[in-house]
Structure formats: structure tokens, C-alpha cells
Design a protein around this motif. Structure first.
Motif, PDB file in Angstrom:
ATOM      1  N   MET A 128       0.870  -1.266  -0.064  1.00 45.10           N
ATOM      2  CA  MET A 128       0.057   0.122  -0.098  1.00 45.10           C
ATOM      3  C   MET A 128       0.733   1.118   0.035  1.00 45.10           C
ATOM      4  O   MET A 128       0.447   2.351  -0.685  1.00 45.10           O
ATOM      5  CB  MET A 128      -1.092  -0.012   1.193  1.00 45.10           C
ATOM      6  CG  MET A 128      -2.169  -0.777   1.098  1.00 45.10           C
ATOM      7  SD  MET A 128      -3.281  -0.909   2.342  1.00 45.10           S
ATOM      8  CE  MET A 128      -3.710   0.553   2.585  1.00 45.10           C
ATOM      9  N   LEU A 129       2.226   1.273   0.715  1.00 41.13           N
ATOM     10  CA  LEU A 129       2.971   2.360   0.846  1.00 41.13           C
ATOM     11  C   LEU A 129       3.431   2.774  -0.533  1.00 41.13           C
ATOM     12  O   LEU A 129       3.512   4.088  -0.944  1.00 41.13           O
ATOM     13  CB  LEU A 129       3.786   2.153   1.781  1.00 41.13           C
ATOM     14  CG  LEU A 129       4.944   3.361   2.006  1.00 41.13           C
ATOM     15  CD1 LEU A 129       4.043   4.476   2.492  1.00 41.13           C
ATOM     16  CD2 LEU A 129       5.898   3.098   2.968  1.00 41.13           C
ATOM     17  N   TYR A 130       3.845   1.881  -1.363  1.00 34.04           N
ATOM     18  CA  TYR A 130       4.091   2.056  -2.863  1.00 34.04           C
ATOM     19  C   TYR A 130       2.993   2.659  -3.534  1.00 34.04           C
ATOM     20  O   TYR A 130       3.325   3.697  -4.203  1.00 34.04           O
ATOM     21  CB  TYR A 130       4.550   0.821  -3.609  1.00 34.04           C
ATOM     22  CG  TYR A 130       4.809   1.122  -4.843  1.00 34.04           C
ATOM     23  CD1 TYR A 130       6.101   1.811  -5.223  1.00 34.04           C
ATOM     24  CD2 TYR A 130       3.771   0.888  -5.944  1.00 34.04           C
ATOM     25  CE1 TYR A 130       6.363   1.725  -6.626  1.00 34.04           C
ATOM     26  CE2 TYR A 130       4.203   1.034  -7.194  1.00 34.04           C
ATOM     27  CZ  TYR A 130       5.442   1.506  -7.721  1.00 34.04           C
ATOM     28  OH  TYR A 130       5.693   1.885  -9.069  1.00 34.04           O
ATOM     29  N   ILE A 172      -2.189  10.146   1.967  1.00 35.91           N
ATOM     30  CA  ILE A 172      -2.106   8.759   2.689  1.00 35.91           C
ATOM     31  C   ILE A 172      -3.585   8.667   3.119  1.00 35.91           C
ATOM     32  O   ILE A 172      -3.964   7.463   2.569  1.00 35.91           O
ATOM     33  CB  ILE A 172      -1.386   9.315   3.787  1.00 35.91           C
ATOM     34  CG1 ILE A 172       0.244   9.343   3.407  1.00 35.91           C
ATOM     35  CG2 ILE A 172      -1.630   8.070   5.029  1.00 35.91           C
ATOM     36  CD1 ILE A 172       0.963   9.891   4.665  1.00 35.91           C
ATOM     37  N   LYS A 173      -4.447   9.439   3.372  1.00 34.60           N
ATOM     38  CA  LYS A 173      -5.573   9.300   3.937  1.00 34.60           C
ATOM     39  C   LYS A 173      -6.544   8.702   2.892  1.00 34.60           C
ATOM     40  O   LYS A 173      -7.158   7.916   2.729  1.00 34.60           O
ATOM     41  CB  LYS A 173      -6.420  10.242   4.450  1.00 34.60           C
ATOM     42  CG  LYS A 173      -7.862  10.297   5.108  1.00 34.60           C
ATOM     43  CD  LYS A 173      -8.392  11.216   5.947  1.00 34.60           C
ATOM     44  CE  LYS A 173      -9.577  11.177   6.626  1.00 34.60           C
ATOM     45  NZ  LYS A 173     -10.355  10.172   6.494  1.00 34.60           N
ATOM     46  N   GLU A 174      -6.448   9.505   1.696  1.00 30.53           N
ATOM     47  CA  GLU A 174      -7.410   9.157   0.554  1.00 30.53           C
ATOM     48  C   GLU A 174      -7.087   7.714  -0.139  1.00 30.53           C
ATOM     49  O   GLU A 174      -7.873   7.025  -0.394  1.00 30.53           O
ATOM     50  CB  GLU A 174      -7.149  10.391  -0.482  1.00 30.53           C
ATOM     51  CG  GLU A 174      -7.902  10.056  -1.762  1.00 30.53           C
ATOM     52  CD  GLU A 174      -7.662  11.334  -2.681  1.00 30.53           C
ATOM     53  OE1 GLU A 174      -7.390  10.876  -3.800  1.00 30.53           O
ATOM     54  OE2 GLU A 174      -7.809  12.561  -2.360  1.00 30.53           O
ATOM     55  N   VAL A 175      -5.712   7.619  -0.343  1.00 28.85           N
ATOM     56  CA  VAL A 175      -5.620   6.463  -0.984  1.00 28.85           C
ATOM     57  C   VAL A 175      -5.603   5.261  -0.304  1.00 28.85           C
ATOM     58  O   VAL A 175      -6.033   4.074  -0.712  1.00 28.85           O
ATOM     59  CB  VAL A 175      -3.945   6.506  -1.644  1.00 28.85           C
ATOM     60  CG1 VAL A 175      -3.657   5.375  -2.261  1.00 28.85           C
ATOM     61  CG2 VAL A 175      -3.875   7.864  -2.615  1.00 28.85           C
ATOM     62  N   SER A 176      -5.221   5.257   1.025  1.00 22.69           N
ATOM     63  CA  SER A 176      -5.150   4.136   2.024  1.00 22.69           C
ATOM     64  C   SER A 176      -6.811   3.862   2.025  1.00 22.69           C
ATOM     65  O   SER A 176      -6.982   2.608   2.163  1.00 22.69           O
ATOM     66  CB  SER A 176      -4.749   4.464   3.290  1.00 22.69           C
ATOM     67  OG  SER A 176      -5.108   5.505   3.967  1.00 22.69           O
ATOM     68  N   GLU A 177      -7.646   4.786   2.145  1.00 17.40           N
ATOM     69  CA  GLU A 177      -9.228   4.574   2.300  1.00 17.40           C
ATOM     70  C   GLU A 177      -9.650   3.940   0.974  1.00 17.40           C
ATOM     71  O   GLU A 177     -10.575   2.994   1.020  1.00 17.40           O
ATOM     72  CB  GLU A 177     -10.005   5.572   2.486  1.00 17.40           C
ATOM     73  CG  GLU A 177      -9.924   6.219   3.733  1.00 17.40           C
ATOM     74  CD  GLU A 177     -10.482   7.366   4.308  1.00 17.40           C
ATOM     75  OE1 GLU A 177     -11.059   8.227   3.252  1.00 17.40           O
ATOM     76  OE2 GLU A 177     -10.309   8.008   5.594  1.00 17.40           O
ATOM     77  N   GLY A 178      -9.132   4.233  -0.144  1.00 15.61           N
ATOM     78  CA  GLY A 178      -9.535   3.703  -1.403  1.00 15.61           C
ATOM     79  C   GLY A 178      -8.944   2.288  -1.612  1.00 15.61           C
ATOM     80  O   GLY A 178      -9.536   1.290  -2.215  1.00 15.61           O
ATOM     81  N   LEU A 179      -8.177   1.996  -0.825  1.00 14.70           N
ATOM     82  CA  LEU A 179      -7.297   0.614  -1.003  1.00 14.70           C
ATOM     83  C   LEU A 179      -7.804  -0.495   0.098  1.00 14.70           C
ATOM     84  O   LEU A 179      -7.540  -1.517   0.056  1.00 14.70           O
ATOM     85  CB  LEU A 179      -5.955   0.693  -0.944  1.00 14.70           C
ATOM     86  CG  LEU A 179      -5.174   1.507  -2.240  1.00 14.70           C
ATOM     87  CD1 LEU A 179      -3.721   1.244  -1.994  1.00 14.70           C
ATOM     88  CD2 LEU A 179      -5.236   0.643  -3.347  1.00 14.70           C
TER      89      LEU A 179
END
Length: 125
Positions: free
Chosen positions: A1-3, A71-78
Motif C-alpha cells: 500500500m505504501l508504494y 495517505i488518507k485518501e489512497v489508503s481509504e480507497g485501498l
């Protein structure tokens, strides 16, 4: 996810989220070696919140920072993605990982390839 978070941040801001180390194309996907070696002792267990700063080397981000927002937007999407789906995203043919991957070589994933992957697959989304 970090990538993937880094990929989106780089694509939007034209600079990496993590500037002091480059992702490498390992056999199982993109890896930050220093972070991998810090995290491997936790195995499948969650990292306690009081260890986050020590492990990641960051203090808290402000809610209005570009870093926090990405970070928030992409992690919530994933968060609903299965592991196999995340692997499919990071191992996409023509993506930055696949362009730099050679079995057992741990090549650096070039920033320009990360930027191009974002432009090719995500900018319009």
C-alpha cells in the motif's frame, strides 16, 4: 500500500512522498528495504500506535498537509482490496515495478517510471 500511496503522491506533486530512500523491485513487489527490515519483526501483527513514530521515523502530520491528504485518501480507497488485487496493481505489465524488476536483483524503481505509471493509469481517474 505504501508504494501505491507514494505513486499517487509522486504523480500529483511530482516529488516522492518518501525522499530519503528509493523503492526497489523485489520478487514479491515494491519494497523500501529499510522499512522492510524494521517491520519484519512484527510479522503479521499490527504495529501499536505508540511505535508508529519509531518505526516510520515520522511524527504526526497535520490534517491539511498534502502528505496526510494523499495517505488518507489512497489508503481509504485501498482498504477493501484483497492482497491479490494489490499485487495485480503493483505488478501491472508496463508499470514501474515490472519495468525495473529482474528476478532476485532488487533493482531501484526509477522515479520517472513511477511518474509515468501514474500518468498512464491514474491521472484521468
Amino acid at each position: 500500500m505504501l508504494y501505491i500511496i507514494n505513486l499517487f503522491y509522486y504523480g500529483r506533486k511530482e516529488e516522492p512522498l518518501i525522499a530519503d530512500e528509493k523503492f526497489q523491485a523485489w520478487d514479491y513487489g515494491p519494497v523500501l528495504p529499510t522499512l522492510y527490515h524494521k517491520l519484519k519483526k512484527y510479522g503479521p501483527n499490527n504495529i501499536k500506535s505508540d511505535n508508529i513514530e519509531k518505526v516510520f521515523g515520522i511524527s504526526s502530520l497535520t490534517n491539511d498537509s498534502d502528505e496526510y491528504t494523499t495517505i488518507k485518501e489512497v489508503s481509504e480507497g485501498l482498504e477493501k482490496f484483497e492482497t491479490s488485487q494489490l499485487i495485480a496493481v503493483t505488478h501491472r505489465s508496463g508499470g514501474a515495478w515490472s519495468l525495473n524488476y529482474e528476478r532476485s536483483q532488487n533493482n531501484i524503481i526509477k522515479d520517472e517510471d513511477i511518474k509515468q505509471e501514474y500518468l498512464n493509469y491514474y491521472k484521468k481517474a
